[in-house]
Design a protein around this motif. Structure first.
Motif, PDB file in Angstrom:
ATOM      1  N   ILE A   1       0.992  -1.150   0.061  1.00 61.11           N
ATOM      2  CA  ILE A   1      -0.051   0.190  -0.132  1.00 61.11           C
ATOM      3  C   ILE A   1       0.864   1.176   0.028  1.00 61.11           C
ATOM      4  N   GLN A   2       1.935   1.303   0.792  1.00 59.55           N
ATOM      5  CA  GLN A   2       2.741   2.305   0.956  1.00 59.55           C
ATOM      6  C   GLN A   2       3.607   2.655  -0.419  1.00 59.55           C
TER       7      GLN A   2
ATOM      8  N   ASN B   1       0.846   4.338  -2.936  1.00 57.70           N
ATOM      9  CA  ASN B   1       0.378   5.596  -2.594  1.00 57.70           C
ATOM     10  C   ASN B   1       0.912   6.638  -3.499  1.00 57.70           C
TER      11      ASN B   1
ATOM     12  N   LYS C   1      -4.926  12.073  -5.476  1.00 58.29           N
ATOM     13  CA  LYS C   1      -5.379  12.689  -4.019  1.00 58.29           C
ATOM     14  C   LYS C   1      -6.621  11.942  -3.779  1.00 58.29           C
TER      15      LYS C   1
ATOM     16  N   LYS D   1      -6.181   8.179  -3.457  1.00 60.21           N
ATOM     17  CA  LYS D   1      -5.529   7.788  -2.105  1.00 60.21           C
ATOM     18  C   LYS D   1      -6.714   8.075  -1.039  1.00 60.21           C
ATOM     19  N   ASP D   2      -7.552   8.800  -1.113  1.00 62.78           N
ATOM     20  CA  ASP D   2      -8.658   8.828  -0.103  1.00 62.78           C
ATOM     21  C   ASP D   2      -9.365   7.479  -0.351  1.00 62.78           C
ATOM     22  N   LYS D   3      -9.668   7.162  -1.492  1.00 58.09           N
ATOM     23  CA  LYS D   3     -10.538   5.789  -1.874  1.00 58.09           C
ATOM     24  C   LYS D   3      -9.874   4.825  -1.207  1.00 58.09           C
TER      25      LYS D   3
ATOM     26  N   ASP E   1      -7.657   4.729   1.166  1.00 60.18           N
ATOM     27  CA  ASP E   1      -7.785   4.994   2.840  1.00 60.18           C
ATOM     28  C   ASP E   1      -9.196   4.244   3.339  1.00 60.18           C
ATOM     29  N   GLU E   2     -10.391   4.748   2.468  1.00 59.66           N
ATOM     30  CA  GLU E   2     -11.465   4.248   2.903  1.00 59.66           C
ATOM     31  C   GLU E   2     -11.697   2.873   2.768  1.00 59.66           C
ATOM     32  N   TYR E   3     -11.076   2.202   1.777  1.00 61.26           N
ATOM     33  CA  TYR E   3     -11.215   0.668   1.470  1.00 61.26           C
ATOM     34  C   TYR E   3     -10.349  -0.063   2.591  1.00 61.26           C
ATOM     35  N   ALA E   4      -9.322   0.401   3.087  1.00 61.65           N
ATOM     36  CA  ALA E   4      -8.658  -0.196   4.106  1.00 61.65           C
ATOM     37  C   ALA E   4      -9.388  -0.174   5.387  1.00 61.65           C
ATOM     38  N   THR E   5      -9.857   1.033   5.531  1.00 57.21           N
ATOM     39  CA  THR E   5     -10.830   1.162   6.884  1.00 57.21           C
ATOM     40  C   THR E   5     -12.038   0.081   6.867  1.00 57.21           C
TER      41      THR E   5
END
Length: 473
Positions: free
Chosen positions: A225-226, A229, A234, A237-239, A241-245
């Motif tokens: 993931i890192q 990124n 941007k 990246k937000d998408k 992050d939402e997926y990971a959460t």
């Protein structure tokens, strides 16, 4: 140039492969851009068993300025992206004769509109979800990991209405062959996220070791993931992050359902297996907990482009899901639906129906919160279709059907928050059982087909082409 499945991005690690959300900035093309990509379109069919309390379902007025009824109130956050259709009729399709009974008949034709009676082995029985696959799983943005996904809550038990149980336990069909549902949330998770979970033949010790090693699927791929990124915009990246959460929350939810191998076994408690087989009673804890997990999984399946076609059965035909968690004591659905106009039973059924619609609202809300590749929401690029095996649980009629459509098929469907009534003679306050009409329920499905470029004017017994009120010209 089309993008093949092999060019989609994946995260891999610790024997785990995860499909990522659809992210235009991560898509390779010869032009090094995703400008030619069109956001994928998706289809979901959702069956609620045993009908609805129709006088608490049906809006009183038509158009877009109708007051939310008790059962439809949970849909308030997405009401501008739904359409309620009243007065659709597939009576002659469902019961030209018997067997089966009304539940098996209504379930068997739900998405194909071909009678069960006289067509037990008819190769023409192919459901809308399968007919849509050539349109859904193609285009410049490639193909999803799974062609389709079929999920059910109740399992392979319950009454079969005097014909093959397939007609009560499946709504997805290909050329006369039922497509079986997956009933175990963890099995659905494993199907979606290859490499997670137990492998056939594992001992308890091996399963425990695997679970420890894969306690968090994302931990195995954090380095990937890192590295990904910096390559993303941007918004992508937000998408991610939402997926990971979302995936972490889902994994915790699955873990909370039980420990060890018990969650990998059939959902029914062993002690009541015989009773379940006779009456199809889904334990109340299963109804409450599994439905939530299935909603989360189905939302992820669409937002992550794992599949673009899902069918979900909240119960089989003649479903006896137990709603004790909702009503305080054991309340099997089918038995309760034979209400005989008893006010207490109708009150209980209204609470059940409202809870069922709340689950739909939860799913639609998740899809509407996810931004798709074209800047619209995933719900905007989805077509959601809900109906039931029957309309009223006591009468068992297949007219005055409850039908809800949501999403806009990428702008091809006219879903604008309106209520359309095809029985203008319906008087309010309305009765539990409404009027017959000459508008076939299957015309809503024909509309969905045509909105996806499949220009057939009929489906099974349903003739007359699409419904004009659903089509964007």
């Amino acid at each position: 140039m089309k993008i093949s499945k092999s060019r989609r991005l994946f995260l891999t690690g610790a024997a785990t492969t995860l499909a990522l959300p659809f992210m235009p900035s991560a898509v390779w093309t010869r032009r090094a851009s995703a400008a030619s990509c069109v956001a994928p379109r998706r289809f979901m069919a959702w069956m609620v068993p045993n009908g609805m309390v129709m006088n608490n379902w049906t809006p009183v007025t038509t158009g877009t300025d109708w007051a939310l009824t008790p059962i439809l109130k949970p849909l308030l956050p997405v009401r501008s992206k739904i359409k309620v259709l009243t007065g659709l009729d597939n009576q002659e399709t469902a019961v030209p004769g018997k067997p089966p009974g009304d539940h098996g008949a209504g379930t068997g034709c739900l998405l194909n509109m071909l009678p069960v009676f006289g067509h037990l082995n008819d190769a023409a029985r192919t459901s809308v979800d399968q007919l849509l696959l050539p349109a859904l799983n193609s285009g410049d943005c490639g193909t999803p990991l799974l062609p389709s996904l079929n999920i059910g809550l109740q399992g392979d038990n319950g009454l079969c209405d005097r014909v093959s149980c397939d007609f009560s336990r499946a709504i997805s069909w290909i050329k006369g062959k039922p497509q079986p549902n997956i009933y175990d949330p963890r099995a659905v998770f494993d199907r979606m996220f290859t490499g997670f979970g137990e492998m056939p033949g594992m001992s308890d010790a091996q399963a425990a070791q695997r679970k420890a090693e894969q306690r968090s699927v994302l931990d195995a791929v954090l380095s990937d993931i890192q590295s990904l990124n910096p390559k993303l915009s941007k918004s992508d990246k937000d998408k991610l992050d939402e997926y990971a959460t979302s995936l972490r929350e889902l994994e915790v939810s699955l873990d909370n359902m039980g420990t060890g191998r018990s969650c990998e076994k059939p959902m029914r408690p062993e002690a009541s297996a015989k009773l379940d087989q006779e009456r199809g009673i889904t334990p109340t804890a299963i109804v409450e907990s599994h439905t939530k997990v299935f909603v989360d999984l189905m939302a992820l399946a669409f937002t992550c482009d794992i599949t673009r076609s899902v069918t979900f059965m909240l119960g089989n035909g003649t479903s006896n899901n137990d709603f004790g968690f909702l009503l305080g004591s054991s309340t099997p659905h089918h038995g309760t639906s034979h209400h005989l106009q008893d006010p207490k039973k109708l009150e209980a059924l209204t609470k059940i129906d409202t809870w069922e619609v709340q689950q739909i609202a939860n799913l639609l809300g998740k899809l509407d919160a996810a931004i798709d590749a074209d800047g619209k929401t995933v719900l905007d690029n989805t077509t959601f279709y809900m109906s039931s095996d029957i309309a009223d649980g006591d009468t068992h009629n297949h007219y005055d059907m409850p039908v809800l459509i949501a999403g806009r098929a990428g702008g091809k469907l006219n879903v604008d928050g309106a209520h359309v009534n095809y029985t203008p003679g319906l008087k309010f306050p309305r009765k539990l059982v409404g009027e017959r009409s000459d508008v076939h329920t299957g015309r809503a499905l024909v509309s969905i087909l045509q909105a996806h470029g499949i220009m057939q004017d009929s489906l099974g017994d349903a003739k007359g082409g699409p419904l004009p009120e659903l089509m964007n010209t």
